[in-house]
Design a protein around this motif. Structure first.
Motif: not given
Ligand SMILES: Nc1nc2c(ncn2[C@@H]2O[C@H](COP(=O)(O)OP(=O)(O)OP(=O)(O)O)[C@@H](O)[C@H]2O)c(=O)[nH]1
Length: 909
Positions: A801-805, A829-840
């Motif tokens: 996830g740290a990389g670009m592609s 837990a606080k950041d919805a975007v991070d959560f979404a990234m993890v989920e994705a």
């Protein structure tokens, strides 16, 4: 055959040949001498024998004649008596004796007998008839007269009365009618036959009259008179024939004396005159001659041997002298040859002169160097042929040969000079000269040696150039740049400022990788040309290596220096490099460091310049970074450089330590694959543990990661068994691999070897690679992952996830786990975007059949959220802090994070 003998003969040593020749000559001479002597003696012997025989022959003939005459006399006497008797008156023998008619008177006795042998009368002297005998019919001399009409001579008889040997004889008396009427008998003194007969005066001579019956009628040797001696009659008869005589004298059967003997028949009688001369007498001359001859021959032989010996010795000496002379000549010849060959083959020019300073010899090298053929040069004054000038001033130089005229002159040592060739060309040489001395030490000429140093000078210049220059660009190299820099640091005026610039092309590797090194080289040359345009004559531009350049601007204030740096950067950025249809836009990062005299050491200055360049690169490349004392970025960079040496020390001193951090399962059923991540730490000089964030960047930058990775793999596998035995944590290890290791094709063999050495099952090992490392050399990484998975190892994609592609690559990377980058997890837990990234990330990974691991999990809330998302494993301080790998003293089993029932998704949508 002859050739073989000849070959053998030639093969013999010369001395042996000489001895054989001498022995042969001596043998031949001795044989000739012996043969001659023998032949001469034979002839002398034959002659002597001949003479001896001649003498005895003549003597025996004489004796025969004498006996013949005696017999004639006796016959006449007997005939006279016979006449008287037959004429009828009867012969009165006594009267006739008295009248001296019976000759030889006094030595002869006579008798008459009738036909019956009745003695009719006799002389007074006894002998013809034995004393007292009346009948003589049985007497040989009577019987002899029966058959013979002439005088018959009988065998000698010894007269006891007369005390001497008598030879009887008889002559037939006849009646007038011719019938036998008796006989006239006679006996004469046997000594009459031989007495007074001499051969020569030598003693031992023997003369005698012998009958065919072998009985001597009379014999005398010296004074010894005898008769009746018996010898072999046949031999006597055979001896008459002189044609087949023995050359050797025979020993007498009577007295044993060896004599030459001659037998002559006495005509009318079966009697023979025998004369014998002792060989010792007749051959005395021969024997004397033989003794002399043999002595002479012996002397001759000795002389021959002696002469041969003397001549051999002389020849040997002569031969030795000749050989020594020949060898000496050969040596001289060889030495001359060697000298000639040497002079012809050496590369130095050699010329000799006579005492007048005129050329007498030039070797081929001298011909080539001077341009004068020897044939033309010989006889010319040396200064005309060898024209030397001073290396720098080009003034004419003398050859110094006049000096040699002085007694005790020494050779002139070599000096640098320039030879002016016949065509006017110049050649750098070293010339030296030496006198040629005669026996008295007087110089009779000189020898000049010209050593061509132009190739050496050229080579030295080339080597010096190569040692100080970069062959690709023709710029100075690092070593030469450092020399210049040293000089600038130490000699620059104190109030002056100098500037060092470091230039490193940006992404130059891309050109190499896509178009090859030839293109890269070409580009480096073009860059060099561009950079050259921006510097002054007194400035130094060098290529330090690879795509790194350095510039030294001496006595240059910062302002113009920055202008130069900026101009260089701009020029490069404007360069459009094309290669085989491709075109590249290049940029350069520049670090600029001003310096005063003695402000920095050379290495510090270079390090700061390098770090400044690095900072420019880090800041986004294609820029100029100017260093000042308070520059923290450069300080960091310098720290990295420090780290480099510390890491190398750590590797050699084994200062790294391994930690382990649990990767816990949060889903039911995944617990079997729980593991620990093996983490590296460094123990510093004070024993404090240093986190990898402090040294890994430096290790990566300076290429130490492959070594560190191998150390970790080897150490972790070595500790695996102990860990499995003592720790309550699962014995599955996750080991990080750097991007550099991923590109190392020998790593797979290393891993295989280490697994075997430490008997660790490959399924228990998972390698973690970062997304960035995998993407940097994608194909190589895929290959490496596949090969290690073939061994049985697993793979996890770290920091995903740290990389670009990320997703694009994830699809193509053959990994088993995806570790979601902690940056998303930490605040999910606080950041919805991070959560979404993890989920994705999790969803995509799961769809691909991969297990997911969330990093940086710090609390239970996050764990619960992750569990709710279906993430398989968690790792972070919220689960467990890293602890030393060998700390296996945990007594309790690790807490389980698996909950039977998953929470509803908290922040879904
Ligand atoms: N053609 C060519 N390439 C060279 C020569 N010497 C080194 N190199 C290459 O130059 C490249 C140097 O790359 P680096 O400086 O490490 O990296 P870069 O691609 O320039 O990237 P950055 O410096 O990080 O901007 C490497 O690929 C070397 O193989 C050379 O004499 N000729």
């Amino acid at each position: 055959m002859f050739q073989r003998v000849h070959a053998h003969w030639r093969a013999l040593p010369a001395t042996a040949r000489l001895y054989v020749t001498a022995a042969s000559v001596a043998g031949a001479l001795l044989a000739a001498l012996g043969g001659g002597t023998w032949w001469m003696l034979e002839r002398a012997y034959a002659t002597s024998v001949q003479l001896a025989y001649s003498e005895v022959d003549a003597a025996s003939q004489r004796l025969s004649d004498r006996v013949q005459r005696l017999f004639d006399q006796l016959n006449q006497t007997a005939s006279l008596v016979k006449h008287y008797q037959e004429s009828g008156g009867g012969a009165d023998l006594v009267a006739m004796e008295k009248n001296g008619l019976l000759v030889p008177a006094g030595r002869l006795s006579m008798a008459l007998a009738d036909q019956t042998g009745q003695v009719l009368g006799m002389t007074e002297a006894q002998g013809a008839v034995p004393a007292g005998a009346k009948h003589v019919a049985d007497r040989q001399h009577f019987q002899g007269s029966w058959t013979r009409t002439d005088l018959a001579i009988a065998q000698p008889v010894y007269s006891d009365v007369l005390k001497r040997w008598l030879v009887p004889g008889g002559k037939q008396l006849q009646h007038p009618n011719g019938k036998f009427a008796g006989a006239v008998l006679l006996a004469f003194d046997a000594a009459l036959l031989t007495e007074g007969f001499t051969v020569n005066d030598s003693p031992g001579n023997a003369v005698g009259v012998v009958g065919a019956d072998g009985i001597f009628r009379s014999r005398r040797s010296d004074d010894r008179q005898s008769a009746g001696d018996q010898v072999d009659g046949d031999q006597i008869v055979r001896a008459v024939d002189r044609t087949d005589r023995s050359m050797k004298p025979a020993a007498s059967a009577i007295d044993g004396i060896v004599r030459f003997r001659s037998v002559t028949p006495i005509p009318g009688h079966d009697l023979y005159a025998v004369v014998a001369v002792p060989a010792s007498t007749s051959m005395a001359g021969y024997y004397a001659l033989r003794t002399k001859t043999l002595a002479t021959a012996a002397f001759g032989a000795l002389l021959i041997l002696f002469m041969t010996w003397v001549l051999s010795r002389q020849s040997l000496r002569l031969r030795r002298t000749v050989m020594q002379k020949e060898q000496a000549e050969l040596r001289v010849y060889h030495e001359k040859e060697m000298l000639e060959v040497t002079l012809r083959s050496i590369v130095d020019g050699v010329a000799t002169t006579n005492h007048l300073g005129r050329i007498t010899y030039l070797n081929p090298a001298a011909e080539a160097m001077t341009g004068w053929p020897a044939a033309q040069a010989i006889g010319k004054p040396v200064s005309e042929v060898i024209c030397l000038t001073h290396t720098h001033t080009r003034e004419r130089l003398g050859l110094g040969l006049n000096e040699f005229a002085r007694p005790g002159a020494q050779p002139r040592p070599a000096r640098d000079s320039v030879l002016v060739q016949r065509d006017g060309a110049h050649r750098s040489i070293e010339d030296s000269a030496a006198p040629i001395l005669n026996r008295n030490g007087m110089a009779v000429g000189a020898v000049l040696v010209l050593h061509d140093v132009s190739p050496a000078k050229k080579l030295a210049a080339e080597m010096s150039y190569q040692a100080s220059h970069d062959l690709l660009t023709g710029l100075l190299n690092r070593a030469a740049f450092e020399v210049r820099l040293d000089a600038a640091i130490t000699t620059q005026d104190l109030d002056e400022t100098g500037v060092v610039m470091f230039l490193d092309l940006d992404q130059f590797k891309v050109v190499n990788d896509t178009c090859g090194h030839v293109a890269g080289d070409q580009l480096l040359k073009q860059v060099t040309a561009l950079l050259m345009q921006e510097i002054r004559k007194q400035d130094t531009l060098a290529r330090l290596g690879g795509d790194e350049f350095a510039v030294l601007l001496e006595a240059c204030p910062m302002e113009p220096a920055l202008r130069v740096a900026e101009a260089m950067r701009r020029r490069i950025s404007e360069l459009q490099f094309s290669w085989e249809g491709r075109s590249f836009q290049l940029t350069v990062s520049v670090g600029v460091v001003p310096f005063k005299a003695h402000q920095y050491t050379r290495s510090d200055l270079l390090r700061v310049a390098d770090s400044s360049c690095y900072v420019a690169k880090e800041a986004g490349r294609n820029r100029v970074h100017v260093y000042d004392e308070a520059d923290t970025a450069v300080a960091t960079r310098n720290d990295e450089l420090d780290w480099y040496s510390r890491l190398q020390k750590a590797l050699t001193e084994d200062r790294f330590v391994l930690y382990a951090q649990r990767i816990a399962s949060i889903q039911e059923g995944a617990g079997g694959h729980e593991s620990v991540e093996v983490l590296i730490r460094l123990r510093d000089d004070e024993g404090k543990i240093v986190a990898p964030i402090a040294f890994i960047p430096a290790a990566e930058r300076y290429g130490l990661m492959p070594q560190i990775d191998r150390w970790v793999i080897s150490k972790a596998l070595a500790m695996h068994a102990g860990f499995a035995r003592h720790s309550t944590l699962p014995a599955r290890f996750s080991i990080n691999l750097s991007g550099a290791s991923m590109a190392d094709p020998t790593l797979v063999d290393f891993v295989r070897e280490q697994l075997a050495i430490h008997r660790v099952s490959p399924e228990l090992i998972c390698f973690e690679i970062t997304e960035t490392a995998a993407v940097a050399s994608f194909d190589v990484a895929v290959q490496m992952i596949n090969r290690l998975r073939e061994l049985g190892c697993r793979f996890a994609l770290d920091d995903f996830g740290a990389g670009m592609s990320s997703f694009t690559y994830l699809k193509r990377l053959p990994v088993d786990y995806v570790k979601i980058d902690g940056a998303f997890v930490k605040d999910m837990a606080k950041d919805a975007v991070d959560f979404a990234m993890v989920e994705a990330i999790h969803n995509v990974a799961h769809r691909m059949g991969l297990r997911t691991v969330a990093e940086f999990v710090q609390n239970d809330v996050t764990i619960e959220m992750l569990r709710g998302l279906g993430v398989d494993y968690v790792q972070g301080y919220g689960v467990e802090k890293p602890r030393p790998l060998d700390d296996a003293t945990r007594s309790e089993p690790p807490p389980s994070f698996v909950k039977p029932m998953a929470l509803p998704k908290l922040m879904a949508a």
